[in-house]
Motif scaffolding. Structure first.
Motif, mmCIF file in Angstrom:
data_model
loop_
_atom_site.group_PDB
_atom_site.id
_atom_site.type_symbol
_atom_site.label_atom_id
_atom_site.label_comp_id
_atom_site.label_asym_id
_atom_site.label_seq_id
_atom_site.Cartn_x
_atom_site.Cartn_y
_atom_site.Cartn_z
ATOM 1 N N THR A 32 0.832 -1.192 0.000
ATOM 2 C CA THR A 32 0.000 0.000 0.000
ATOM 3 C C THR A 32 0.869 1.246 0.000
ATOM 4 O O THR A 32 1.837 1.341 0.743
ATOM 5 N N LEU A 33 0.520 2.186 -0.828
ATOM 6 C CA LEU A 33 1.340 3.382 -1.008
ATOM 7 C C LEU A 33 0.570 4.605 -0.536
ATOM 8 O O LEU A 33 -0.355 5.051 -1.198
ATOM 9 N N PRO A 34 0.910 5.162 0.633
ATOM 10 C CA PRO A 34 0.246 6.397 1.053
ATOM 11 C C PRO A 34 0.512 7.498 0.035
ATOM 12 O O PRO A 34 1.571 7.537 -0.578
ATOM 13 N N PRO A 35 -0.417 8.390 -0.156
ATOM 14 C CA PRO A 35 -0.216 9.453 -1.147
ATOM 15 C C PRO A 35 1.088 10.193 -0.975
ATOM 16 O O PRO A 35 1.742 10.543 -1.935
ATOM 17 N N SER A 36 1.531 10.418 0.275
ATOM 18 C CA SER A 36 2.745 11.182 0.485
ATOM 19 C C SER A 36 4.003 10.404 0.132
ATOM 20 O O SER A 36 5.088 10.971 0.106
ATOM 21 N N SER A 37 3.882 9.082 -0.136
ATOM 22 C CA SER A 37 5.071 8.260 -0.389
ATOM 23 C C SER A 37 5.426 8.145 -1.861
ATOM 24 O O SER A 37 6.393 7.487 -2.197
ATOM 25 N N VAL A 38 4.640 8.702 -2.776
ATOM 26 C CA VAL A 38 5.024 8.650 -4.180
ATOM 27 C C VAL A 38 6.328 9.413 -4.354
ATOM 28 O O VAL A 38 6.443 10.569 -3.968
ATOM 29 N N ALA A 39 7.329 8.729 -4.880
ATOM 30 C CA ALA A 39 8.666 9.323 -4.968
ATOM 31 C C ALA A 39 8.760 10.249 -6.164
ATOM 32 O O ALA A 39 8.270 9.924 -7.250
ATOM 33 N N LYS A 832 -5.352 1.116 -12.090
ATOM 34 C CA LYS A 832 -4.549 2.233 -12.565
ATOM 35 C C LYS A 832 -4.449 3.298 -11.471
ATOM 36 O O LYS A 832 -5.316 3.405 -10.613
ATOM 37 N N ILE A 833 -3.410 4.073 -11.530
ATOM 38 C CA ILE A 833 -3.412 5.294 -10.743
ATOM 39 C C ILE A 833 -4.175 6.344 -11.536
ATOM 40 O O ILE A 833 -3.989 6.484 -12.744
ATOM 41 N N VAL A 834 -5.102 7.035 -10.882
ATOM 42 C CA VAL A 834 -5.869 8.096 -11.523
ATOM 43 C C VAL A 834 -5.168 9.412 -11.196
ATOM 44 O O VAL A 834 -5.075 9.807 -10.032
ATOM 45 N N GLY A 868 -3.310 15.706 -8.004
ATOM 46 C CA GLY A 868 -3.907 14.740 -7.095
ATOM 47 C C GLY A 868 -4.028 13.401 -7.760
ATOM 48 O O GLY A 868 -3.744 13.256 -8.960
ATOM 49 N N TYR A 869 -4.446 12.426 -6.990
ATOM 50 C CA TYR A 869 -4.603 11.105 -7.591
ATOM 51 C C TYR A 869 -5.398 10.201 -6.675
ATOM 52 O O TYR A 869 -5.599 10.477 -5.486
ATOM 53 N N VAL A 870 -5.850 9.106 -7.266
ATOM 54 C CA VAL A 870 -6.458 8.001 -6.522
ATOM 55 C C VAL A 870 -5.556 6.800 -6.726
ATOM 56 O O VAL A 870 -5.215 6.455 -7.858
ATOM 57 N N GLU A 871 -5.163 6.176 -5.622
ATOM 58 C CA GLU A 871 -4.270 5.028 -5.713
ATOM 59 C C GLU A 871 -4.973 3.830 -6.337
ATOM 60 O O GLU A 871 -6.198 3.697 -6.243
#
Length: 921
Positions: A32-39, A832-834, A868-871
């Motif tokens: 699981t990837l929290p939104p703040s963890s996208v590198a 998909k990532i939105v 923004g995005y939806v995981e």
């Protein structure tokens, strides 16, 4: 791409043995990837996608054109093979490796450099045997020099049928048909044809070159790099001795092969055969730019191909493709020069010599060695000879004058790296050849090989039979040749690639069959590995191929001993004992890099009366002397070399009744060495021709819909073009963007006599979430008793789920909240990532005074971007804007967000969102 990413990372860390990839779980879902963890970085980002994580690197300038494959490295560790955009500025890959989530740095590196220190400013001391190689033994001079000009004057001309004259199916693009012709003036009758193909290099140059999605033809203001003109030396040496030579241009292939499933090997082969088709017309009925000039002047049943760099893989593929098509063109000899071998093809039937430059800074792992290793026993009854020619002090580029500084029309450079005076490859080191010396060596061996194989000029046989006959024009170059004599003049005693019978090894010694490399930590491998390294560059026999990563590499015997009484004994059956007709006893050998600094063995040949002849290896060969260089630079190369003992020197032994060949450890008390391919042989040109009688192996292509639940089989068929009287085998494996839906498959198929097809089932997991389509390959490699025809089967899993609908509401927050988040909802989970992007616009709230973009770095003008995005797997997402918490009492304020783009979901655009900020002072 996921499979290669996992494999490359684990190999780089030393975590993969010969067949055991499993360092990471192939089908594990990404965490699981929290939104703040996208590198993210200044020029790269990581996004979750259905198949794991998409890593994208954007370059400020186009990537250099190299033969090696581009890799993306995260914090110094290679993650996988990247796809290149047509403008060479954007590189992407899909990986399941969670290391990308903590990335601090993402860079482009190259496959040939994996594990090497490539720092330009590092210093490097000499290795323990470097001085030995500066004064290494040179072979006897040949009476005639193949590099010398012959009796014919050479006429040159060029033809150019246009930049987009022919369509190449393997490329999916149109290519130029352009070449330079070297003709022996006044030569009578049809002459053998030698065709040269350059490799992967920059294709256009000029001040006005602008990156484009259509990189070929060259844009206005730039010129094509004339790489095809860079082989004048060998071309003129051959033409002046009566050979017709054509050097062709492949700039279109170079422009587009960064996003081709096989990196352009098939396209290069197709281009070669298209040129040969032109010459079939021009030499029979005439036409084209030459009229009737070449009618009756070219023998298209006596053809040789030289390919440099990726062109080496191209000529190897062309020889096989020609045989697959019935052998219409008489391709009888191929010379891959510093070649790539990404998919472990074999080249049976035709004479082959692979030229390996020891200081290759591009294809640094000398992967072309595998052409020799994989082909030598691949077909029962193969009568063609083959060899490898390793030239110390030579780099990748300088065989082509158009890739050499001071000689080239376009910009060029030395591909070797490091300090100029470092041993053994620095530009000013005593053992490094100058560009002109290197080109002279290339001319001597290219011309000598084709004159031997096409012209049957046996006076050049000592160059290629392992006896190290030396052309005068090769000068001071140190050259080592390993050869496999033609079958008619060879008797194989033992290839030493399978376990020996009980009792074959006695004393304080052991013999283990090994293949591949293992990790430095000593993890137990499923199959014994030959050496411990995380640097493929120093293990040309045993590093994995890039598109056939799990196909077993060359198996040899590793002989280890702790005493002087060790004996490895090979008993000869009755039918092998009379060796009088052979000239030499030979085998391949190399010291174990983890063993003692100095290694030696004794060869003992025993007859039926117990009489023996004894020969120390060190007396006849330097095969057990460690090659030059230190361990932190991809050097020394651990290459098997020839131990060659003249049969006539075996005094006192009855050559009609040789009972055994022994390798004894009586010269060094402790040591370890690799040994392979024990045989008696005599020099011979052999017989070579297109292997048109071999059955052809092809993989089908399959497209399926993903489905909603359960696991289905995606059934590929691997077929033979006709039944065979012998068993035919081939390795198959899945490779590419498998995601979490497509299962890994690796196996060897064996076709029994008469059998013509086998099914390979690839599992596909269905779901009801919207996903990306998944393209991948089923790769065939390392065949036995067959040829590769359609060696890449193409798989495509089509997502059949509806795209969910996205809704975004207005937002409201107090100043102290720190951020205002707009409510983001998806109608159904997606794989998909939105992605959502827009622009901030002031209302009564003012940017930087009341709110900020997440990307604002304080420079002017203020950054107004909002993302923004939806995981994947979620139905709610995040669209944040930072708020400024001041101490001023204010009324409620507003600003707006103009949503301009949404990727991965349905939504009606444009969309204007209102944000309300309440004061809390």
């Amino acid at each position: 791409m996921r499979v290669m990413g996992r494999l490359i990372r684990s190999l780089s860390l030393g975590m993969v043995a010969l067949l055991g990839v499993g360092a990471l779980h192939a089908n594990a879902a990404p965490p699981t990837l929290p939104p703040s963890s996208v590198a993210k970085g200044n020029n790269w980002d990581v996004k979750p996608v259905a198949s794991g994580y998409q890593l994208t690197l954007r370059l400020a300038a186009p990537a250099p054109m190299r033969a090696s494959l581009p890799l993306l490295a995260v914090d110094g560790v290679p993650i996988g093979v990247a796809r290149q955009s047509p403008d060479q500025r954007t590189l992407t890959l899909i990986t399941t490796d969670p290391a990308v989530l903590k990335a601090r740095d993402v860079r482009l590196i190259w496959s040939g450099d994996v594990g090497k220190s490539t720092g330009r400013n590092r210093s490097q001391a000499a290795g323990p045997t470097d001085a030995d190689w500066l004064k290494a033994k040179q072979g006897p001079l040949l009476k005639d020099d193949p590099g010398a000009l012959g009796k014919y004057q050479v006429d040159t001309s060029e033809y150019n049928l246009g930049d987009e004259a022919v369509y190449l199916p393997g490329l999916g693009q149109r290519s130029e048909l352009r070449g330079k012709v070297y003709t022996p003036r006044g030569a009578v009758g049809p002459r053998p044809l030698v065709l040269f193909l350059h490799g992967r290099h920059q294709y256009c140059y000029g001040d006005d070159v602008t990156p484009s999605d259509k990189p070929w033809p060259c844009p206005t203001g730039s010129k094509p790099v004339p790489s095809f003109r860079g082989y004048d030396g060998p071309a003129e040496a051959l033409a002046s001795n009566g050979y017709q030579v054509v050097s062709i241009s492949a700039n279109a292939v170079n422009a587009y092969d960064g996003d081709v499933y096989d990196s352009g090997a098939q396209a290069r082969a197709e281009l070669i055969l298209d040129h040969l088709a032109l010459w079939r017309t021009w030499s029979t009925i005439g036409g084209g730019p030459f009229g009737r000039t070449f009618v009756g002047k070219v023998n298209l049943q006596n053809i040789g191909l030289m390919g440099h760099s990726r062109g080496g893989e191209g000529v190897a593929r062309a020889a096989v493709l020609n045989a697959d098509r019935g052998g219409q063109d008489g391709i009888r000899a191929v010379l891959p020069l510093a070649p790539t071998d990404f998919a472990r093809a074999t080249v049976p039937g035709v004479a082959m010599s692979v030229l390996l430059p020891y200081c290759d800074g591009d294809v640094s792992d000398l992967q072309g060695q595998k052409f020799y290793d994989d082909t030598r026993y691949s077909v029962t009854g193969d009568a063609a000879p083959r060899s490898t020619v390793t030239v110390l002090g030579t780099n990748h580029n300088f065989f082509n004058t158009e890739w050499t500084p001071g000689q080239s029309e376009a910009p060029s450079g030395d591909d070797w790296f490091g300090e100029e005076k470092e041993s053994p490859c620095g530009a000013k080191y005593a053992g490094r050849l100058t560009a002109k010396e290197q080109q002279a060596v290339g001319t001597a061996y290219i011309a000598g090989f084709f004159r031997l194989q096409l012209g049957h000029e046996s006076k050049f046989l000592p160059q290629f039979d392992g006896s190290d006959g030396r052309p005068a024009s090769a000068g001071r170059a140190v050259v080592r040749v390993v050869s496999q004599a033609p079958l008619a003049s060879r008797r194989d005693v033992n290839s030493l690639d399978t376990v020996l019978p009980a009792g074959s090894v006695t004393g304080k010694a052991s013999a283990t069959v090994c293949a591949g490399v293992s990790e430095p930590s000593g993890r137990t491998a499923a199959t014994p590995t030959c050496m411990t390294t995380n640097d493929w560059a120093n293990a040309p026999h045993w590093g994995a191929a890039w598109y056939a990563a799990r196909t077993p590499t060359t198996a040899v015997t590793k002989l280890s001993w702790t005493g002087t009484d060790g004996v490895l004994r090979l008993n000869l059956p009755a039918w092998q004992r009379d060796v009088r007709r052979f000239a030499t006893l030979s085998f391949r050998a190399a010291p174990d890099p983890a063993g003692t600094p100095k290694t030696d063995l004794t060869v003992r040949v025993v007859d039926g009366r117990g009489r023996a002849a004894v020969v120390p290896v060190s007396a006849v060969s330097d095969a057990l002397v460690r090659m030059p260089g230190r361990d932190d630079s991809g050097l020394p190369k651990n290459l098997l070399r020839t131990v060659r003992i003249p049969v006539g020197s075996l005094k006192g032994v009855d050559l009609r009744d040789v009972r055994a060949v022994e390798l004894r450890t009586d010269r060094v008390a402790r040591g370890s060495a690799y040994v392979s391919d024990v045989a008696f042989s005599s020099p011979g040109v052999g017989l070579s021709a297109p292997a048109r009688l071999l059955p052809q192996l092809s993989a089908s292509s399959v497209t399926v819909k993903e489905g909603d639940k359960g696991t289905k089989s995606m059934d590929f068929w691997v077929t033979l073009s006709r039944p065979s009287i012998r068993p035919v085998s081939v390795y198959v494996e899945t490779n590419g963007d498998l995601g979490t839906a497509v299962g890994d498959v690796t196996r060897q198929l064996v076709f029994k006599p008469g059998q013509v097809r086998q099914k390979v089932s690839v599992p596909v997991a269905g779901n009801t979430r919207d996903s990306y389509d998944l393209p991948f390959s089923l790769v065939l490699s390392a065949p036995r008793n067959g040829l590769l025809n359609q060696s890449f089967g193409h798989g495509l899993v089509i997502d059949d789920d509806a795209t969910p609908t996205l809704t975004i509401g207005n937002g409201q927050a107090g100043e102290k909240a720190g951020a205002l988040r707009f409510p983001v909802k998806l109608s159904a989970p997606s794989d998909k990532i939105v992605n959502i992007s827009g622009q901030l616009k002031d209302g009564t709230a003012v940017i930087r005074k009341d709110y900020l973009s997440e990307y604002d770095d304080g420079t002017n003008p203020p950054n107004r971007s909002v993302d923004g995005y939806v995981e994947p797997g979620k139905t709610t997402g995040d669209l944040p804007v930072r708020l400024v918490d001041d101490k001023v009492k204010e009324p409620t304020e507003t600003f707006t967000v103009d949503i301009q783009a949404v990727d991965g979901a349905e939504i009606k655009l444009p969309l204007m969102l209102k944000a309300t900020v309440t004061d809390d002072d």
